[in-house]
Scaffold this motif. Structure first.
Motif, PDB file in Angstrom:
ATOM      1  N   UNK A  17       0.834  -1.207   0.000  1.00 25.53           N
ATOM      2  CA  UNK A  17       0.000   0.000   0.000  1.00 25.53           C
ATOM      3  C   UNK A  17       0.870   1.259   0.000  1.00 25.53           C
ATOM      4  N   UNK A  18       1.908   1.268   0.819  1.00 22.16           N
ATOM      5  CA  UNK A  18       2.827   2.395   0.879  1.00 22.16           C
ATOM      6  C   UNK A  18       3.510   2.607  -0.466  1.00 22.16           C
ATOM      7  N   UNK A  19       3.861   1.518  -1.109  1.00 20.55           N
ATOM      8  CA  UNK A  19       4.467   1.578  -2.433  1.00 20.55           C
ATOM      9  C   UNK A  19       3.517   2.258  -3.418  1.00 20.55           C
ATOM     10  N   UNK A  20       2.251   1.882  -3.367  1.00 25.20           N
ATOM     11  CA  UNK A  20       1.251   2.492  -4.239  1.00 25.20           C
ATOM     12  C   UNK A  20       1.069   3.977  -3.962  1.00 25.20           C
ATOM     13  N   UNK A  21       1.057   4.346  -2.681  1.00 23.22           N
ATOM     14  CA  UNK A  21       0.913   5.756  -2.305  1.00 23.22           C
ATOM     15  C   UNK A  21       2.112   6.564  -2.798  1.00 23.22           C
ATOM     16  N   UNK A  22       3.324   6.054  -2.546  1.00 22.05           N
ATOM     17  CA  UNK A  22       4.532   6.761  -2.982  1.00 22.05           C
ATOM     18  C   UNK A  22       4.562   6.907  -4.499  1.00 22.05           C
ATOM     19  N   UNK A  23       4.205   5.841  -5.205  1.00 20.69           N
ATOM     20  CA  UNK A  23       4.208   5.897  -6.669  1.00 20.69           C
ATOM     21  C   UNK A  23       3.163   6.881  -7.180  1.00 20.69           C
ATOM     22  N   UNK A  24       1.990   6.887  -6.564  1.00 18.09           N
ATOM     23  CA  UNK A  24       0.937   7.828  -6.964  1.00 18.09           C
ATOM     24  C   UNK A  24       1.364   9.275  -6.733  1.00 18.09           C
ATOM     25  N   UNK A  25       1.969   9.526  -5.580  1.00 20.51           N
ATOM     26  CA  UNK A  25       2.455  10.878  -5.288  1.00 20.51           C
ATOM     27  C   UNK A  25       3.511  11.289  -6.311  1.00 20.51           C
ATOM     28  N   UNK A  26       4.426  10.378  -6.595  1.00 15.10           N
ATOM     29  CA  UNK A  26       5.498  10.681  -7.540  1.00 15.10           C
ATOM     30  C   UNK A  26       4.939  10.982  -8.929  1.00 15.10           C
ATOM     31  N   UNK A  27       4.013  10.171  -9.393  1.00 20.51           N
ATOM     32  CA  UNK A  27       3.407  10.388 -10.700  1.00 20.51           C
ATOM     33  C   UNK A  27       2.641  11.708 -10.723  1.00 20.51           C
TER      34      UNK A  27
END
Length: 166
Positions: A17-27
């Motif tokens: 989930x954290x990976x998804x959040x970080x990736x979403x923020x980055x994108x």
């Protein structure tokens, strides 16, 4: 042993989930940066720095999750030709060597964090020790997942022995 695996897998679900959040923020940040630069002609000074720092954490979290699923790049042509017990021994040995390496990363990461604790990043004014904390955090996550793989290989060995006895 199953409780340990369940605990590690629970942590991995949170990490996913954290990976998804970080990736979403980055994108999102990089998309806004590109639009801002092309439409307005003005770039956001902190966006590239934030994306870089998020990418560092993404790599370590992603590597830990890939290790758990045994999806890291590996040369396995020797192991694939071997019998079950030999293949299991090779995988356990490679994971133990990995744990030793992760221990080195952990120690070196703590030393680097201590050296940069007074520095701040240029745009975000974030303490650089937060950025370099990715090293020991990543080492702990990688070690945790390597241990889970070793436990699973041990359980697979017990299951295989039980099948042979039947």
């Amino acid at each position: 042993m199953k409780k340990i695996l369940n605990f590690i897998d629970g942590i991995n679900r949170i990490l996913l989930l954290l990976l998804g959040v970080f990736l979403s923020i980055m994108i999102g940040v990089l998309s806004v940066q590109v639009l801002s630069r092309t439409l307005i002609g003005h770039s956001i000074p902190w966006s590239e720095e934030l994306a870089r720092f998020l990418m560092i954490y993404l790599v370590f979290i992603g590597a830990a999750l890939a290790l758990r699923k045994q999806q890291l790049i590996a040369i396995e042509f020797v192991a694939e030709k071997a019998k079950f017990n030999t293949r299991r021994f090779l995988k356990i040995t490679s994971n133990v060597i990995g744990i030793v390496f992760f221990g080195v990363i952990f120690v070196q990461g703590l030393e680097v964090m201590a050296r940069v604790q007074t520095q701040v990043s240029a745009a975000l004014q974030l303490p650089m020790s937060v950025v370099y904390a990715a090293l020991p955090i990543g080492a702990v996550l990688l070690t945790m997942n390597a241990i889970a793989v070793i436990i699973e290989l041990g359980i697979a060995s017990e299951d295989k022995n039980m099948e042979v006895e039947k």
